[in-house]
Every structure is written in C-alpha cells, then in structure tokens.
Design a protein around this motif. Structure first.
Motif: not given
Length: 312
Positions: A76-87
C-alpha cells in the motif's frame, strides 16, 4: 535543400509537434484516486493490468511511461492526493513509499480486543476483521503471535488478517521445527492452548515453568485445572472471574467444569510461555495462590494450599 525535402521536413515537424501536444494532453488527463493504493508484486505490465481491473483510468500506454519513470513499490502506497493529472499520478505511483502503521498484540490478549485495536488504527469494522480471521485461522484464538507488526494503511480487513495469520503460522512451524524437530498442527496448538493459560496465570516469566508443572501434574492425576485464566477468553479477557461466572459459563474454557485443556487457545502467547509449556519445572506442585507480593505461592498438598490461602 530541395522543395521536396522541405515538404518532408515540414510534415515530420508537424507530426512531431502533434505527438508532443498529444502526449501533453494525455498526461494532463485528470484522474480521481484514493490516497492509499495497493500495488501488487510483479512486473509493470501486471501492475498496470491490476490497476486497470480495479477501475483506475490507466492502460497499456502508461506501461511505457512507468518504464521511463520507475517501477512502483509493492504494497500500500500513499500518493498524498485524490485528484491529480495522469502525469502526477504516474509519478506518484513510481515514487511514493509504502504507508505503514505499527500495531502491537501483547502476550495474553485475545483476538476480540486485538480486532478492536486493529479497527481503531486502520478505520475498519471489528466484525469484518473477525470474519476475515475465521476465514484464514485454524483456531478461534492464539494463532497470531504476540508481537509488534508494521501494517499497510488502507488495507482491507481480509488483507490484514490473511497477512497476520499466514505470517504467524509460518512462525509457529519454524518454532516447532526448532524445538521439536517437527510440526504437527494439532499437537503444536495443544501446546499453545496450555501456553495461553500459563500466559494468563503467571505473574512473571519465572513462574511460567511452575504453572506449567501444575497443569501437567493435575492432568496426570485426572484433576480439573480449575484456573481462572482459562475463563479470560474473548470479551472476558480483562474481566475478573467471579463465582457466578464459574457456575454459569458452560463453554469449553471453563476448566472448573471440564477436565483437561481447552481445545483452542485462550489468547495470544509469548515465546517464554511456549518454552515453559514444552519444558515444565520438575516439581510436584498441584496448587498455587496469589500472595501479598502479587506473585504466587505454590504447594503440593491441599492442606498446605489452604494454609497459604489464609496467609494472603
């Protein structure tokens, strides 16, 4: 440069610019995601397939970007955000670290309360954890080793229990092979059942081999164990055993009514309790009672035991 070559160059430049703009447009496509994402072990291709099958807007094209950026870390990784660009999403997949939280199962604690601890720390339903535990564990309690575990934030109840049970069963097998040179699940968990009572009864680790001896001596004589610790199962883990409980409890854990050791452990155990179970003290004690110091006074006869009770 001929007119024909200039035309070809212009076409190439147009295609190149169109490709660049297409890539820029593609990488700016918005993606809605959970902050905590599970990444399975395997190749980038299998990771892409997994995410695609779990409703993430990601496809085979993104495999090439991840090859350039880097392979995501499994777990499980934490990507910090829930709305972002594909990049940003692809970059976060490749560079985010596993999000872990420590949780401790103390020796003697029951699954009833450990499930509550897990539920509180990982925002889960205790009933889902209980259901998942029963799905993977061969016994109602005592399977998961008393230890501190680093577990992934965002994991499901099923994932956590599968991990904890499988990891613990592997440790049970390794310890059994180390101590007994073999692993027989039924025999081993009979030891764990005894160890779980020792864990509940002992005031300290030095008493454990003595209480172990009392258990075996009583079994040998056909006496009921009559130990309060066996009644501290499940939700009664921290409840003082009363005369009423002894009279009304009809479970396998009531060692006042049933001879022998309960078929399932009362709770979690320590390595010291397991060692005491397999190597009881060479004494003839049949009784023990808590003394003023908080430890126990042991005796071989009932008369001596009665005298020790009056000295409390």
């Amino acid at each position: 440069m001929t007119k024909k070559n200039i035309t070809r160059l212009n076409i190439f430049l147009d295609i190149f610019l169109l490709t660049i703009f297409t890539i820029i447009f593609y990488l700016n496509i918005p993606i809605v995601s959970q902050k905590d994402i599970f990444i399975p072990r395997g190749s980038i291709k299998s990771i892409i397939t997994y995410l695609e099958n779990h409703a993430y807007d990601i496809n085979k094209i993104d495999r090439f970007f991840l090859i350039l950026i880097g392979k995501p870390q499994s777990g499980f990784i934490d990507i910090k955000h829930t709305f972002l660009s594909k990049a940003d999403f692809l970059y976060a997949l490749a560079n985010s670290k596993t999000s872990l939280k420590e949780v401790t199962l103390i020796p003697g604690e029951t699954m009833y309360f450990f499930n509550k601890i897990l539920a509180q720390n990982f925002n889960l339903d205790p009933k889902d954890l209980e259901k998942a535990y029963k799905k993977y564990a061969p016994y109602d309690d005592g399977v998961i080793f008393a230890d501190t575990y680093k577990l992934p934030v965002g994991a499901s109840a099923d994932f956590l229990m599968e991990f904890l049970v499988n990891k613990s069963l592997k440790r049970h097998q390794e310890l059994s092979h180390k101590v007994l040179r073999e692993y027989n699940e039924n025999q081993w968990f009979r030891f764990i059942s005894i160890a779980s009572i020792i864990q509940k009864e002992a005031a300290n680790t030095s008493e454990m081999p003595l209480i172990s001896a009392v258990i075996y001596n009583r079994i040998k004589k056909g006496m009921p164990l009559q130990m309060d610790g066996s009644l501290n199962y499940g939700k009664y883990s921290h409840t003082k055993v009363s005369a009423e409980r002894i009279r009304t409890d009809n479970t396998i854990f009531n060692t006042y009514k049933n001879k022998g050791v309960p078929k399932t452990p009362v709770g979690s155990v320590s390595i010291e309790a397991i060692k005491a179970t397999i190597n009881p003290a060479d004494v003839k004690y049949l009784y023990f009672v808590k003394n003023k110091n908080g430890s126990h006074t042991f005796s071989e006869t009932y008369e001596e035991h009665k005298n020790n009770i009056t000295k409390k």
